[in-house]
Design an enzyme around this catalytic site. Structure first.
Site, mmCIF file in Angstrom:
data_model
loop_
_atom_site.group_PDB
_atom_site.id
_atom_site.type_symbol
_atom_site.label_atom_id
_atom_site.label_comp_id
_atom_site.label_asym_id
_atom_site.label_seq_id
_atom_site.Cartn_x
_atom_site.Cartn_y
_atom_site.Cartn_z
ATOM 1 N N ASP A 126 0.819 -1.210 0.000
ATOM 2 C CA ASP A 126 0.000 0.000 0.000
ATOM 3 C C ASP A 126 0.859 1.269 0.000
ATOM 4 O OD1 ASP A 126 -1.945 -1.878 0.392
ATOM 5 O OD2 ASP A 126 -2.649 -1.101 2.324
ATOM 6 N N HIS A 168 -6.046 2.969 -3.800
ATOM 7 C CA HIS A 168 -5.900 3.162 -2.344
ATOM 8 C C HIS A 168 -6.295 4.591 -1.972
ATOM 9 C CE1 HIS A 168 -4.625 2.073 1.636
ATOM 10 N NE2 HIS A 168 -3.492 2.739 1.634
ATOM 11 N N HIS A 213 -5.182 9.501 0.690
ATOM 12 C CA HIS A 213 -5.017 8.671 1.883
ATOM 13 C C HIS A 213 -5.686 9.246 3.138
ATOM 14 C CE1 HIS A 213 -3.161 5.797 4.645
ATOM 15 N NE2 HIS A 213 -2.878 5.079 3.580
ATOM 16 N N HIS A 271 3.842 -2.238 2.928
ATOM 17 C CA HIS A 271 3.785 -0.857 2.419
ATOM 18 C C HIS A 271 5.041 -0.497 1.632
ATOM 19 C CE1 HIS A 271 0.853 -1.053 5.648
ATOM 20 N NE2 HIS A 271 0.250 -0.029 5.081
#
Ligand SMILES: [Zn+2]
Length: 238
Positions: free
Chosen positions: A51, A101, A105, A194
């Protein structure tokens, strides 16, 4: 129940704070939007997901994956894709799957349906324009779902993807991350790591790189192989 939760009186329906916390954050919960959190268990397959990218260090991760011929799924943020278009594209041309995503964020709870729709749409547009692939998967930032997400996903054709194990690679040392992921390795596992740190430029992802470098050969030796999220959900893939 789902119809009620989507309605205008949704907050009132969720009288129980416990139910609300469950619906918003629990990986297996699907009350606020459809999502999956694990793949089929009939194959010794694991899905690696990354991510918050792309970041300046993503190419190094791509090199490690390529050395082991391992496909993965990258949940990219629109802002990062626009900041590093060449790297975003490199992820796609390396044969990995790209998911949405969000754009910036944000935490989606307590946000309006319009805000949520805009976040998903902007990211979807940038990813499609820059990488040439249109995501079918969405991972909520911080794993937080909210009212309005169901509609936004439906309009953009996105399935939510949570995880079986969250690596905590942004805060733990490599040994601890590796132990956690090793423990979570099983048929159909979806591991969440990540390759970026939200929207931070030049983030330090050395723990993530170290974990992947050490775990790939170890898990392959145990008989596991790696699949993209779309593939690990499919019962008939060979
Ligand atoms: Zn994230």
């Amino acid at each position: 129940m789902m119809e009620l939760l989507e309605g205008a009186g949704a907050a009132a329906v969720c009288a129980s704070a416990g139910l609300m916390a469950y619906a918003v954050r629990t990986p297996s919960a699907t009350l606020l939007a459809p999502s999956v959190h694990r793949g089929v268990d009939s194959r010794a397959a694991i899905a690696l997901t990354f991510d918050d990218g792309p970041s300046e260090s993503t190419p190094e991760l791509l090199d490690i994956l390529a050395a082991h011929r391992v496909p993965a799924t990258f949940f990219q943020c629109g802002v990062n894709v626009r900041r590093l278009p060449d790297i975003a594209r490199q992820v796609a041309t390396s044969g990995h799957e790209i998911g949405n995503h969000s754009d910036t964020h944000p935490k989606l709870h307590f946000r309006s349906a319009e805000f949520i729709q805009r976040e998903l749409e902007s990211a979807q547009k940038s990813i499609k324009q820059i990488t040439g692939t249109e995501p079918t998967l969405f991972r909520a930032p911080f794993g937080i779902r909210w009212f309005g997400l169901r509609n936004a996903q439906r309009e953009l054709g996105l399935m939510g993807v949570m995880w079986t194990t969250l690596a905590l690679d942004w805060k733990w040392p490599a040994d601890r991350v590796i132990a956690r992921l090793r423990n979570g390795a099983r048929n159909g596992a979806i591991l969440c790591l990540h390759d970026g740190r939200q929207l931070v430029a030049k983030p330090d992802i050395s723990v993530t790189l170290q974990a992947v470098r050490r775990l790939l050969p170890e898990l392959m030796k145990k008989g596991f192989h790696f699949e993209k999220v779309t593939d690990i959900l499919c019962p008939t893939k060979n």
